[in-house]
Design a protein around this motif. Structure first.
Motif, PDB file in Angstrom:
ATOM      1  N   GLN A 157       0.830  -1.199   0.000  1.00  0.00           N
ATOM      2  CA  GLN A 157       0.000   0.000   0.000  1.00  0.00           C
ATOM      3  C   GLN A 157       0.865   1.250   0.000  1.00  0.00           C
ATOM      4  O   GLN A 157       2.005   1.232   0.500  1.00  0.00           O
ATOM      5  CB  GLN A 157      -0.913   0.009   1.226  1.00  0.00           C
ATOM      6  CG  GLN A 157      -2.077  -0.969   1.129  1.00  0.00           C
ATOM      7  CD  GLN A 157      -3.092  -0.743   2.220  1.00  0.00           C
ATOM      8  OE1 GLN A 157      -2.750  -0.317   3.327  1.00  0.00           O
ATOM      9  NE2 GLN A 157      -4.346  -1.042   1.935  1.00  0.00           N
ATOM     10  N   ALA A 158       0.319   2.310  -0.522  1.00  0.00           N
ATOM     11  CA  ALA A 158       1.027   3.592  -0.509  1.00  0.00           C
ATOM     12  C   ALA A 158       1.411   3.944   0.918  1.00  0.00           C
ATOM     13  O   ALA A 158       0.617   3.764   1.853  1.00  0.00           O
ATOM     14  CB  ALA A 158       0.152   4.673  -1.120  1.00  0.00           C
ATOM     15  N   GLY A 159       2.642   4.430   1.061  1.00  0.00           N
ATOM     16  CA  GLY A 159       3.154   4.740   2.379  1.00  0.00           C
ATOM     17  C   GLY A 159       3.928   3.601   3.010  1.00  0.00           C
ATOM     18  O   GLY A 159       4.608   3.803   4.028  1.00  0.00           O
ATOM     19  N   GLY A 160       3.838   2.434   2.423  1.00  0.00           N
ATOM     20  CA  GLY A 160       4.510   1.261   2.962  1.00  0.00           C
ATOM     21  C   GLY A 160       5.943   1.145   2.488  1.00  0.00           C
ATOM     22  O   GLY A 160       6.476   2.052   1.832  1.00  0.00           O
ATOM     23  N   ALA A 185       8.345   1.572 -15.797  1.00  0.00           N
ATOM     24  CA  ALA A 185       6.893   1.565 -15.631  1.00  0.00           C
ATOM     25  C   ALA A 185       6.242   1.310 -16.991  1.00  0.00           C
ATOM     26  O   ALA A 185       6.866   1.563 -18.035  1.00  0.00           O
ATOM     27  CB  ALA A 185       6.429   2.892 -15.052  1.00  0.00           C
ATOM     28  N   PRO A 186       5.017   0.845 -17.009  1.00  0.00           N
ATOM     29  CA  PRO A 186       4.332   0.584 -18.278  1.00  0.00           C
ATOM     30  C   PRO A 186       4.299   1.816 -19.163  1.00  0.00           C
ATOM     31  O   PRO A 186       3.927   2.908 -18.713  1.00  0.00           O
ATOM     32  CB  PRO A 186       2.920   0.192 -17.833  1.00  0.00           C
ATOM     33  CG  PRO A 186       3.094  -0.356 -16.465  1.00  0.00           C
ATOM     34  CD  PRO A 186       4.193   0.456 -15.853  1.00  0.00           C
ATOM     35  N   GLY A 187       4.722   1.650 -20.397  1.00  0.00           N
ATOM     36  CA  GLY A 187       4.693   2.743 -21.346  1.00  0.00           C
ATOM     37  C   GLY A 187       5.802   3.757 -21.195  1.00  0.00           C
ATOM     38  O   GLY A 187       5.819   4.772 -21.887  1.00  0.00           O
ATOM     39  N   LYS A 210       5.032   5.360  -3.148  1.00  0.00           N
ATOM     40  CA  LYS A 210       3.942   6.064  -3.805  1.00  0.00           C
ATOM     41  C   LYS A 210       3.463   5.239  -4.991  1.00  0.00           C
ATOM     42  O   LYS A 210       4.187   4.390  -5.514  1.00  0.00           O
ATOM     43  CB  LYS A 210       4.427   7.426  -4.307  1.00  0.00           C
ATOM     44  CG  LYS A 210       5.022   8.321  -3.231  1.00  0.00           C
ATOM     45  CD  LYS A 210       5.558   9.611  -3.843  1.00  0.00           C
ATOM     46  CE  LYS A 210       6.180  10.517  -2.795  1.00  0.00           C
ATOM     47  NZ  LYS A 210       6.713  11.767  -3.402  1.00  0.00           N
ATOM     48  N   ARG A 211       2.264   5.534  -5.453  1.00  0.00           N
ATOM     49  CA  ARG A 211       1.713   4.801  -6.596  1.00  0.00           C
ATOM     50  C   ARG A 211       2.628   4.926  -7.795  1.00  0.00           C
ATOM     51  O   ARG A 211       2.785   3.983  -8.561  1.00  0.00           O
ATOM     52  CB  ARG A 211       0.321   5.307  -6.935  1.00  0.00           C
ATOM     53  CG  ARG A 211      -0.749   4.876  -5.946  1.00  0.00           C
ATOM     54  CD  ARG A 211      -2.121   5.190  -6.485  1.00  0.00           C
ATOM     55  NE  ARG A 211      -2.409   4.437  -7.702  1.00  0.00           N
ATOM     56  CZ  ARG A 211      -3.497   4.614  -8.436  1.00  0.00           C
ATOM     57  NH1 ARG A 211      -4.385   5.544  -8.093  1.00  0.00           N
ATOM     58  NH2 ARG A 211      -3.719   3.880  -9.496  1.00  0.00           N
ATOM     59  N   GLU A 212       3.248   6.088  -7.947  1.00  0.00           N
ATOM     60  CA  GLU A 212       4.115   6.295  -9.106  1.00  0.00           C
ATOM     61  C   GLU A 212       5.424   5.521  -9.029  1.00  0.00           C
ATOM     62  O   GLU A 212       6.211   5.533  -9.978  1.00  0.00           O
ATOM     63  CB  GLU A 212       4.400   7.788  -9.311  1.00  0.00           C
ATOM     64  CG  GLU A 212       4.902   8.501  -8.084  1.00  0.00           C
ATOM     65  CD  GLU A 212       3.790   9.226  -7.339  1.00  0.00           C
ATOM     66  OE1 GLU A 212       2.679   8.639  -7.186  1.00  0.00           O
ATOM     67  OE2 GLU A 212       4.031  10.363  -6.903  1.00  0.00           O
ATOM     68  N   ASP A 213       5.668   4.835  -7.932  1.00  0.00           N
ATOM     69  CA  ASP A 213       6.829   3.953  -7.835  1.00  0.00           C
ATOM     70  C   ASP A 213       6.546   2.582  -8.446  1.00  0.00           C
ATOM     71  O   ASP A 213       7.449   1.745  -8.553  1.00  0.00           O
ATOM     72  CB  ASP A 213       7.242   3.761  -6.370  1.00  0.00           C
ATOM     73  CG  ASP A 213       7.737   5.045  -5.723  1.00  0.00           C
ATOM     74  OD1 ASP A 213       7.393   5.289  -4.557  1.00  0.00           O
ATOM     75  OD2 ASP A 213       8.471   5.796  -6.403  1.00  0.00           O
ATOM     76  N   THR A 222       4.392  -3.203  -7.029  1.00  0.00           N
ATOM     77  CA  THR A 222       3.094  -2.569  -7.256  1.00  0.00           C
ATOM     78  C   THR A 222       2.669  -1.853  -5.992  1.00  0.00           C
ATOM     79  O   THR A 222       2.590  -2.469  -4.922  1.00  0.00           O
ATOM     80  CB  THR A 222       2.028  -3.606  -7.639  1.00  0.00           C
ATOM     81  OG1 THR A 222       2.458  -4.335  -8.794  1.00  0.00           O
ATOM     82  CG2 THR A 222       0.704  -2.918  -7.949  1.00  0.00           C
ATOM     83  N   VAL A 223       2.411  -0.559  -6.119  1.00  0.00           N
ATOM     84  CA  VAL A 223       1.983   0.245  -4.979  1.00  0.00           C
ATOM     85  C   VAL A 223       0.528   0.642  -5.199  1.00  0.00           C
ATOM     86  O   VAL A 223       0.195   1.290  -6.191  1.00  0.00           O
ATOM     87  CB  VAL A 223       2.861   1.501  -4.814  1.00  0.00           C
ATOM     88  CG1 VAL A 223       2.447   2.276  -3.565  1.00  0.00           C
ATOM     89  CG2 VAL A 223       4.333   1.119  -4.747  1.00  0.00           C
ATOM     90  N   SER A 224      -0.314   0.229  -4.273  1.00  0.00           N
ATOM     91  CA  SER A 224      -1.736   0.514  -4.388  1.00  0.00           C
ATOM     92  C   SER A 224      -2.117   1.685  -3.493  1.00  0.00           C
ATOM     93  O   SER A 224      -1.443   1.972  -2.494  1.00  0.00           O
ATOM     94  CB  SER A 224      -2.555  -0.711  -3.987  1.00  0.00           C
ATOM     95  OG  SER A 224      -2.332  -1.029  -2.629  1.00  0.00           O
ATOM     96  N   SER A 225      -3.194   2.340  -3.852  1.00  0.00           N
ATOM     97  CA  SER A 225      -3.635   3.496  -3.059  1.00  0.00           C
ATOM     98  C   SER A 225      -4.516   3.057  -1.898  1.00  0.00           C
ATOM     99  O   SER A 225      -4.956   1.917  -1.834  1.00  0.00           O
ATOM    100  CB  SER A 225      -4.413   4.467  -3.938  1.00  0.00           C
ATOM    101  OG  SER A 225      -5.514   3.826  -4.525  1.00  0.00           O
TER     102      SER A 225
END
Length: 121
Positions: free
Chosen positions: A13-16, A40-42, A86-89, A118-121
Protein backbone atom coordinates in the motif's frame (compact mmCIF):
# COMPACT_ATOMS: atom_id res chain seq x y z
CA UNK A 1 29.21 -16.37 -16.74
CA UNK A 2 27.56 -14.20 -14.12
CA UNK A 3 24.02 -14.47 -12.83
CA UNK A 4 21.94 -12.02 -10.85
CA UNK A 5 19.10 -13.16 -8.63
CA UNK A 6 16.63 -10.53 -7.52
CA UNK A 7 14.05 -10.80 -4.78
CA UNK A 8 11.75 -8.68 -2.67
CA UNK A 9 9.17 -7.27 -5.05
CA UNK A 10 5.47 -7.43 -4.41
CA UNK A 11 2.30 -5.54 -3.64
CA UNK A 12 2.29 -2.84 -0.99
CA UNK A 13 0.00 0.00 0.00
CA UNK A 14 1.03 3.59 -0.51
CA UNK A 15 3.15 4.74 2.38
CA UNK A 16 4.51 1.26 2.96
CA UNK A 17 7.97 -0.22 2.52
CA UNK A 18 9.69 -2.90 0.50
CA UNK A 19 13.26 -4.11 0.34
CA UNK A 20 14.74 -5.40 -2.90
CA UNK A 21 17.81 -7.60 -2.95
CA UNK A 22 20.12 -8.67 -5.75
CA UNK A 23 22.93 -11.19 -5.46
CA UNK A 24 25.57 -11.81 -8.11
CA UNK A 25 27.33 -15.11 -8.59
CA UNK A 26 29.69 -16.60 -11.12
CA UNK A 27 33.04 -15.75 -12.62
CA UNK A 28 33.59 -12.42 -10.90
CA UNK A 29 36.99 -10.88 -10.26
CA UNK A 30 35.63 -7.66 -8.86
CA UNK A 31 32.43 -5.64 -8.89
CA UNK A 32 32.50 -1.97 -9.74
CA UNK A 33 29.20 -0.14 -9.72
CA UNK A 34 25.84 -1.62 -8.78
CA UNK A 35 22.47 -0.05 -9.38
CA UNK A 36 18.73 -0.33 -9.54
CA UNK A 37 16.65 0.78 -12.50
CA UNK A 38 12.93 0.67 -13.08
CA UNK A 39 10.54 0.62 -15.98
CA UNK A 40 6.89 1.56 -15.63
CA UNK A 41 4.33 0.58 -18.28
CA UNK A 42 4.69 2.74 -21.35
CA UNK A 43 7.82 4.44 -20.06
CA UNK A 44 11.54 4.11 -20.61
CA UNK A 45 13.80 2.40 -18.13
CA UNK A 46 15.25 4.92 -15.69
CA UNK A 47 17.94 4.94 -13.06
CA UNK A 48 16.64 4.74 -9.50
CA UNK A 49 19.82 4.46 -7.46
CA UNK A 50 23.48 3.71 -8.03
CA UNK A 51 26.40 2.87 -5.76
CA UNK A 52 30.07 2.75 -6.66
CA UNK A 53 32.68 0.34 -5.35
CA UNK A 54 33.73 3.04 -2.92
CA UNK A 55 30.21 3.49 -1.59
CA UNK A 56 29.28 6.74 -3.31
CA UNK A 57 25.54 6.82 -3.96
CA UNK A 58 23.36 8.57 -6.52
CA UNK A 59 19.58 8.75 -6.52
CA UNK A 60 16.89 9.86 -8.90
CA UNK A 61 15.29 13.07 -7.66
CA UNK A 62 11.96 11.30 -7.40
CA UNK A 63 13.22 8.85 -4.75
CA UNK A 64 15.66 10.98 -2.76
CA UNK A 65 14.93 10.79 0.93
CA UNK A 66 12.72 7.72 0.51
CA UNK A 67 14.98 5.04 -1.00
CA UNK A 68 18.34 3.84 0.25
CA UNK A 69 20.80 1.73 -1.73
CA UNK A 70 23.45 -0.36 0.00
CA UNK A 71 25.88 -3.09 -0.96
CA UNK A 72 27.63 -5.98 0.72
CA UNK A 73 30.92 -6.53 -1.07
CA UNK A 74 31.58 -9.80 0.73
CA UNK A 75 28.33 -11.23 -0.62
CA UNK A 76 28.40 -9.50 -4.02
CA UNK A 77 24.97 -8.14 -3.29
CA UNK A 78 23.07 -4.88 -3.43
CA UNK A 79 19.85 -3.90 -1.72
CA UNK A 80 17.30 -1.15 -2.22
CA UNK A 81 15.27 -0.14 0.81
CA UNK A 82 12.14 1.63 -0.37
CA UNK A 83 10.12 3.59 2.17
CA UNK A 84 7.14 5.92 1.86
CA UNK A 85 6.21 4.24 -1.38
CA UNK A 86 3.94 6.06 -3.81
CA UNK A 87 1.71 4.80 -6.60
CA UNK A 88 4.11 6.30 -9.11
CA UNK A 89 6.83 3.95 -7.84
CA UNK A 90 4.95 1.07 -9.45
CA UNK A 91 7.28 -0.53 -11.98
CA UNK A 92 9.48 -3.49 -12.77
CA UNK A 93 12.76 -2.97 -10.94
CA UNK A 94 15.99 -4.25 -12.44
CA UNK A 95 19.33 -4.79 -10.79
CA UNK A 96 22.44 -3.85 -12.80
CA UNK A 97 25.99 -4.85 -11.96
CA UNK A 98 29.22 -3.73 -13.62
CA UNK A 99 32.02 -6.17 -12.98
CA UNK A 100 35.36 -7.53 -14.12
CA UNK A 101 35.29 -11.11 -15.37
CA UNK A 102 37.64 -13.37 -13.45
CA UNK A 103 38.99 -15.36 -16.38
CA UNK A 104 39.55 -12.56 -18.88
CA UNK A 105 39.58 -9.35 -16.79
CA UNK A 106 37.09 -7.90 -19.23
CA UNK A 107 34.63 -5.27 -18.04
CA UNK A 108 31.01 -6.29 -18.47
CA UNK A 109 27.54 -5.37 -17.27
CA UNK A 110 24.71 -7.75 -16.45
CA UNK A 111 21.01 -7.20 -15.75
CA UNK A 112 18.72 -9.03 -13.39
CA UNK A 113 15.46 -10.55 -14.57
CA UNK A 114 13.37 -7.82 -12.97
CA UNK A 115 11.01 -7.83 -10.03
CA UNK A 116 7.59 -6.21 -10.02
CA UNK A 117 6.73 -3.61 -7.42
CA UNK A 118 3.09 -2.57 -7.26
CA UNK A 119 1.98 0.25 -4.98
CA UNK A 120 -1.74 0.51 -4.39
CA UNK A 121 -3.63 3.50 -3.06
Amino acid sequence: QVHLVESGGGLVQAGGSLRLSCAASGSIFSINAMGWYRQAPGKQRELVAHITSGGTTTYADSVKGRFTISRDNAKNSVCLQMDSLKREDTAVYYCNVAFVVAATYRYLEVWGQGTLVTVSS
